[in-house]
Motif scaffolding. Structure first.
Motif, PDB file in Angstrom:
ATOM      1  N   ASP A  94       0.770  -1.224  -0.067  1.00 32.77           N
ATOM      2  CA  ASP A  94       0.000  -0.112   0.021  1.00 32.77           C
ATOM      3  C   ASP A  94       0.870   1.192  -0.012  1.00 32.77           C
ATOM      4  N   ALA A  95       1.976   1.204   0.687  1.00 34.96           N
ATOM      5  CA  ALA A  95       3.016   2.274   0.720  1.00 34.96           C
ATOM      6  C   ALA A  95       3.514   2.493  -0.618  1.00 34.96           C
ATOM      7  N   ASP A  96       3.758   1.673  -1.522  1.00 34.66           N
ATOM      8  CA  ASP A  96       4.390   1.895  -2.988  1.00 34.66           C
ATOM      9  C   ASP A  96       2.965   2.359  -3.706  1.00 34.66           C
ATOM     10  N   GLU A  97       1.832   1.813  -3.538  1.00 34.69           N
ATOM     11  CA  GLU A  97       0.813   2.165  -4.422  1.00 34.69           C
ATOM     12  C   GLU A  97       0.511   3.657  -4.070  1.00 34.69           C
ATOM     13  N   LEU A  98       0.582   4.068  -2.651  1.00 29.03           N
ATOM     14  CA  LEU A  98       0.255   5.238  -2.456  1.00 29.03           C
ATOM     15  C   LEU A  98       1.328   6.499  -3.094  1.00 29.03           C
ATOM     16  N   SER A  99       2.565   6.093  -3.066  1.00 21.55           N
ATOM     17  CA  SER A  99       3.494   7.066  -3.394  1.00 21.55           C
ATOM     18  C   SER A  99       3.273   7.096  -4.989  1.00 21.55           C
ATOM     19  N   ASN A 100       3.185   5.880  -5.616  1.00 22.62           N
ATOM     20  CA  ASN A 100       2.861   5.914  -6.893  1.00 22.62           C
ATOM     21  C   ASN A 100       1.672   6.841  -7.612  1.00 22.62           C
ATOM     22  N   THR A 101       0.419   6.443  -6.614  1.00 21.41           N
ATOM     23  CA  THR A 101      -0.824   7.407  -6.674  1.00 21.41           C
ATOM     24  C   THR A 101      -0.261   8.881  -6.802  1.00 21.41           C
ATOM     25  N   GLN A 102       0.368   9.088  -5.819  1.00 21.46           N
ATOM     26  CA  GLN A 102       0.775  10.724  -5.606  1.00 21.46           C
ATOM     27  C   GLN A 102       1.487  11.284  -6.822  1.00 21.46           C
ATOM     28  N   LEU A 103       2.551  10.543  -7.283  1.00 21.58           N
ATOM     29  CA  LEU A 103       3.515  10.982  -8.144  1.00 21.58           C
ATOM     30  C   LEU A 103       3.637  10.638  -9.580  1.00 21.58           C
ATOM     31  N   ASP A 104       2.970   9.522 -10.103  1.00 24.17           N
ATOM     32  CA  ASP A 104       3.126   8.871 -11.253  1.00 24.17           C
ATOM     33  C   ASP A 104       2.265   9.800 -12.187  1.00 24.17           C
ATOM     34  N   PHE A 105       1.097  10.235 -11.945  1.00 20.60           N
ATOM     35  CA  PHE A 105       0.042  10.839 -12.873  1.00 20.60           C
ATOM     36  C   PHE A 105       0.876  11.988 -13.682  1.00 20.60           C
ATOM     37  N   PHE A 106       1.373  13.035 -12.879  1.00 25.93           N
ATOM     38  CA  PHE A 106       1.969  14.184 -13.615  1.00 25.93           C
ATOM     39  C   PHE A 106       3.107  13.880 -14.222  1.00 25.93           C
ATOM     40  N   ARG A 107       4.102  13.013 -13.519  1.00 28.23           N
ATOM     41  CA  ARG A 107       5.447  12.574 -14.171  1.00 28.23           C
ATOM     42  C   ARG A 107       5.104  11.729 -15.540  1.00 28.23           C
ATOM     43  N   ASP A 108       4.107  11.043 -15.671  1.00 29.95           N
ATOM     44  CA  ASP A 108       4.073  10.036 -16.872  1.00 29.95           C
ATOM     45  C   ASP A 108       3.175  11.050 -17.982  1.00 29.95           C
ATOM     46  N   GLN A 109       2.493  11.930 -17.400  1.00 31.45           N
ATOM     47  CA  GLN A 109       1.952  12.920 -18.575  1.00 31.45           C
ATOM     48  C   GLN A 109       3.012  13.869 -19.086  1.00 31.45           C
ATOM     49  N   MET A 110       3.976  14.482 -18.006  1.00 34.27           N
ATOM     50  CA  MET A 110       5.208  15.198 -18.469  1.00 34.27           C
ATOM     51  C   MET A 110       5.958  14.468 -19.400  1.00 34.27           C
ATOM     52  N   LEU A 111       6.291  13.136 -19.136  1.00 40.18           N
ATOM     53  CA  LEU A 111       7.117  12.282 -19.837  1.00 40.18           C
ATOM     54  C   LEU A 111       6.433  12.142 -21.297  1.00 40.18           C
ATOM     55  N   LEU A 112       5.246  11.834 -21.355  1.00 34.19           N
ATOM     56  CA  LEU A 112       4.411  11.528 -22.540  1.00 34.19           C
ATOM     57  C   LEU A 112       4.763  12.807 -23.471  1.00 34.19           C
ATOM     58  N   MET A 113       4.235  13.746 -23.001  1.00 32.90           N
ATOM     59  CA  MET A 113       4.300  15.257 -23.655  1.00 32.90           C
ATOM     60  C   MET A 113       5.996  15.277 -24.370  1.00 32.90           C
ATOM     61  N   ALA A 114       6.921  15.115 -23.315  1.00 34.53           N
ATOM     62  CA  ALA A 114       8.156  15.441 -23.694  1.00 34.53           C
ATOM     63  C   ALA A 114       8.695  14.367 -24.800  1.00 34.53           C
ATOM     64  N   LYS A 115       8.123  13.122 -24.745  1.00 31.85           N
ATOM     65  CA  LYS A 115       8.726  12.196 -25.723  1.00 31.85           C
ATOM     66  C   LYS A 115       8.068  12.762 -27.297  1.00 31.85           C
ATOM     67  N   GLN A 116       6.850  13.281 -26.928  1.00 25.76           N
ATOM     68  CA  GLN A 116       6.214  13.740 -28.392  1.00 25.76           C
ATOM     69  C   GLN A 116       7.012  15.122 -28.820  1.00 25.76           C
ATOM     70  N   GLN A 117       7.469  15.909 -27.929  1.00 24.47           N
ATOM     71  CA  GLN A 117       8.042  17.220 -28.371  1.00 24.47           C
ATOM     72  C   GLN A 117       9.678  17.023 -28.465  1.00 24.47           C
ATOM     73  N   PHE A 118      10.166  16.125 -27.991  1.00 23.61           N
ATOM     74  CA  PHE A 118      11.467  15.905 -28.184  1.00 23.61           C
ATOM     75  C   PHE A 118      11.891  14.634 -28.652  1.00 23.61           C
ATOM     76  N   PRO A 119      11.305  14.371 -29.761  1.00 27.58           N
ATOM     77  CA  PRO A 119      11.617  13.107 -30.428  1.00 27.58           C
ATOM     78  C   PRO A 119      12.858  12.483 -30.447  1.00 27.58           C
ATOM     79  N   GLU A 120      14.005  13.320 -30.500  1.00 27.20           N
ATOM     80  CA  GLU A 120      15.225  12.950 -30.632  1.00 27.20           C
ATOM     81  C   GLU A 120      15.692  12.187 -29.487  1.00 27.20           C
ATOM     82  N   ALA A 121      15.021  12.536 -28.224  1.00 28.22           N
ATOM     83  CA  ALA A 121      15.435  12.098 -27.080  1.00 28.22           C
ATOM     84  C   ALA A 121      15.379  10.505 -26.948  1.00 28.22           C
TER      85      ALA A 121
END
Ligand SMILES: [Zn+2]
Length: 675
Positions: free
Chosen positions: A648-675
């Motif tokens: 539950d500790a893992d799930e909680l920290s994932n819940t709290q941090l993953d969403f914005f990180r994943d959205q950020m990385l998704l957008m970055a992947k699209q905007q910085f395709p060379e990376a």
């Protein structure tokens, strides 16, 4: 005799909750090699005193069992009890003078509370305890912390560790929602890994009893059965196929299943006074073909009431007084069918929004809003009415509907505002026993921390209304998830500011004028801090928007700096303090991820025109934020798992941090395709 006004004396000792009567007497009792005699009737107290004395004051106390029975303790010369004090089961008197310390109570509970008050007094000065005379008992009979174990499941050690802290604040019950966190013999497949064994639950109930914490078990009996109906073995009982929320009230196997749960849980909690049968948010009841046939032309409410009465009667037969969530009943006040409701039950109704005596919404009556309320209020942007499930505008109600509401909203500001105690008034008018449920870990899902201040004001208001309408029950809700399939809410060890408020407001008089004073008491008793500055920091935390927009204000750097300064002064509950620091860092990182996302969004359509150096800087921000999140998650998971189950500790920290990180990385992947 008195050398200070009682209120001044109270502030000086920073007791929490504040005792009903406290007089400062002249002098103090000098404590050296103490010998404490405890009345023979208080069997659980000697062990508690021995442990807590050593932990708090570092020295040993000689404990002697009193020759006679009764609920008392004393050190030095014993002052005889005042024969005129009342018979309240939680009452105690505590007298400290130059000759000694004496406490008397009617029950083990009262005497335990006398000790808790003495302990808090001694934290001011353990060598020389100021002379006082205290006579104390609570305003509200049941002050309940909601212990929701369907997520952020507390470890067994933590379940035991919260008991002395609840007892210190004189919280006398927990509403335990186990769901799949207990191993049941008849339905073993439901239990999650690490679910509590029945023997562990039994030991915990006994330990709770020693701390005067009554365990009130909660079993959902129709709605919120996601943890059961999601399994293929049970899905045939779903009221709405594909939706595991509710079971069908007309399917004969549903009762057999629920009866299994009730039987096993009643056996596990044998001898306890209350049993909560859930029954909130049963939105789909009566919608399947079986139910429609059973109902003929009756309203769906008839099916709900029939089921509710069946569950309440069943637990009543086994000696438990039933509790039921009050939302469905509240929404149907005025319906003639309400007369058929079980009269033994206590209907505990929640409201998390009200933070004062007036509100700008009739949602409590399932009626929506007044058109008047939608006009722009003068400078009161935060007081805008909630436009919820608006069935009808107030102005469109029939004359008879309006006349029913009119006496209840009688205040100078109507129709701009109405009173927040209307749900309670309607319960009283319907002849139903009721309690109120406030939000401690307020159910704003996915929050990193509770809304400390809104929860506090809301709890304060709930206690005020309970007292006004003679309810026995105030419950501080602490939802770990919206339901068993939803993401987890904040870590439960961040609840203590809310729990302390529940305790203070439920025990004795507390108004919004006392908040500054409350912070002093909380800061000192809970953390051992010299002042109430922690309350300012919680306030600023709440003023920092959890979701970024271009106008949001970020107080986190200031809060982190101040917490860092206070950290070396913390004497007690260091884990809760560390958690507070950690969630501030987490929120800071989440904001960074949100900001990186916002920045890429801002330039999205003009991406080709953005200078390369600027893009490189944005890319670097994305990478450093993602790296910082990866490292903090490890630290956060470890800190969280000190008191909740590791998965539950893992799930909680994932819940709290993953969403914005994943959205950020998704957008970055699209905007910085060379990376
Ligand atoms: Zn049905």
């Amino acid at each position: 005799m008195l050398n200070a006004e009682p209120t001044q004396a109270q502030e000086a000792f920073r007791l929490l909750p504040q005792p009903r009567y406290l007089s400062r007497l002249r002098g103090a009792y000098k404590l050296c090699s103490p010998r404490l005699e405890i009345g023979g009737a208080a069997v659980a107290l000697p062990k508690i005193v021995a442990e807590e004395w050593k932990k708090e004051f570092g020295s040993a106390v000689e404990l002697v069992s009193g020759a006679d029975g009764g609920f008392y303790f004393f050190i030095g010369r014993r002052t005889p009890p005042d024969p005129s004090v009342g018979a309240h089961p939680e009452l105690y008197t505590l007298t400290i003078n130059e000759q000694g310390i004496s406490a008397f109570a009617n029950t083990a509970a009262g005497l335990l509370y006398a000790w808790q008050t003495l302990k808090q007094l001694m934290r001011n000065n353990a060598a020389e305890i100021p002379s006082v005379q205290i006579t104390d008992w609570p305003d509200l009979r049941w002050r309940v912390y909601h212990l929701d174990l369907k997520g952020t499941r507390r470890t067994l050690a933590n379940l035991h560790a919260i008991l002395p802290r609840l007892a210190e604040f004189k919280v006398n019950a927990v509403l335990a929602e186990y769901e799949d966190y207990v191993q049941l013999d008849r339905h073993p497949l439901l239990a999650v890994p690490h679910a509590l064994k029945k023997s562990e639950v039994k030991e915990w109930i006994a330990a709770a009893k020693a701390y005067n914490v009554t365990v009130v078990p909660l079993v959902q009996t129709l709605g919120h059965l996601q943890y059961v109906l999601r399994h293929p073995e049970y899905s045939r009982l779903q009221e709405k196929p594909g939706d595991p929320a509710e079971a069908c009230a007309s399917h004969p196997d549903t009762w057999l299943l629920i009866r299994d749960f009730l039987d096993e849980m009643m056996e596990l909690h044998e001898g306890l006074p209350f049993f909560h049968v859930g029954l909130d948010e049963t939105f789909h009841i009566g919608s399947c073909p079986k139910c429609r046939t059973a109902l003929k032309n009756q309203p769906k409410l008839a099916l709900y009431i029939g089921w509710l009465n069946r569950c309440c009667d069943y637990v009543k037969q086994r000696g438990f007084a039933p509790l039921v969530w009050g939302d469905i009943v509240s929404n149907h006040q005025g319906d003639p069918l309400i007369d058929q409701l079980n009269r033994d039950a206590v209907y505990v109704d929640w409201g998390y929004v009200h933070t004062g005596p007036l509100s700008s919404s009739l949602i409590a009556l399932n009626r929506g809003v007044s058109r008047e309320w939608l006009k722009r209020p003068n400078g009161e942007i935060n007081q805008l009415p909630a436009v919820g499930p608006c069935k009808k505008y107030y102005e469109d109600l029939t004359t008879s509907e309006q006349s029913r509401i009119k006496p209840l909203v009688d205040n100078p500001e109507f129709p701009k505002k109405f009173k927040t105690d209307i749900p309670a008034v309607l319960m009283v008018q319907a002849g139903l026993k009721f309690g109120l449920v406030s939000g401690i870990r307020v159910s704003f899902h996915g929050a990193i921390a509770p809304r400390f201040i809104q929860g506090q004001l809301n709890t304060l208001q709930a206690a005020v209304v309970c007292k006004k309408h003679h309810s026995d029950w105030v419950i501080g809700s602490s939802w770990s998830r919206g339901h068993s399939l939803a993401g987890m809410n904040a870590h439960p060890e961040l609840d203590w500011y809310g729990i302390a408020t529940l305790a203070a407001a439920g025990w004795s008089n507390m108004t919004s004028e006392d908040l500054r004073d409350f912070d002093e008491r909380f800061g000192f008793q809970f953390f051992g801090l010299p002042d109430g500055h922690i309350g300012d920091l919680l306030f600023l935390f709440e003023r920092t928007s959890p979701r970024l927009d271009h106008s949001s204000v970020n107080y986190l750097p200031h809060i982190l700096e101040e917490l860092e300064r206070l950290a070396p002064l913390v004497k007690r509950n260091a884990l809760a303090f560390k958690l507070l620091q950690a969630v501030c860092r987490v929120m800071n990182l989440r904001n960074k991820a949100q900001f990186a996302l916002l920045e890429m969004e801002y330039f999205y359509a003009m991406w080709a025109r953005v200078p390369p150096d600027f893009k490189a800087r944005m890319k670097m921000d994305v990478e450093s934020t993602a790296a910082a999140i990866a490292s903090v998650k490890k630290e956060l998971g470890a800190l969280y798992s000190e008191s909740i189950q590791p998965e539950d500790a893992d799930e909680l920290s994932n819940t709290q941090l993953d969403f914005f990180r994943d959205q950020m990385l998704l957008m970055a992947k699209q905007q910085f395709p060379e990376a």
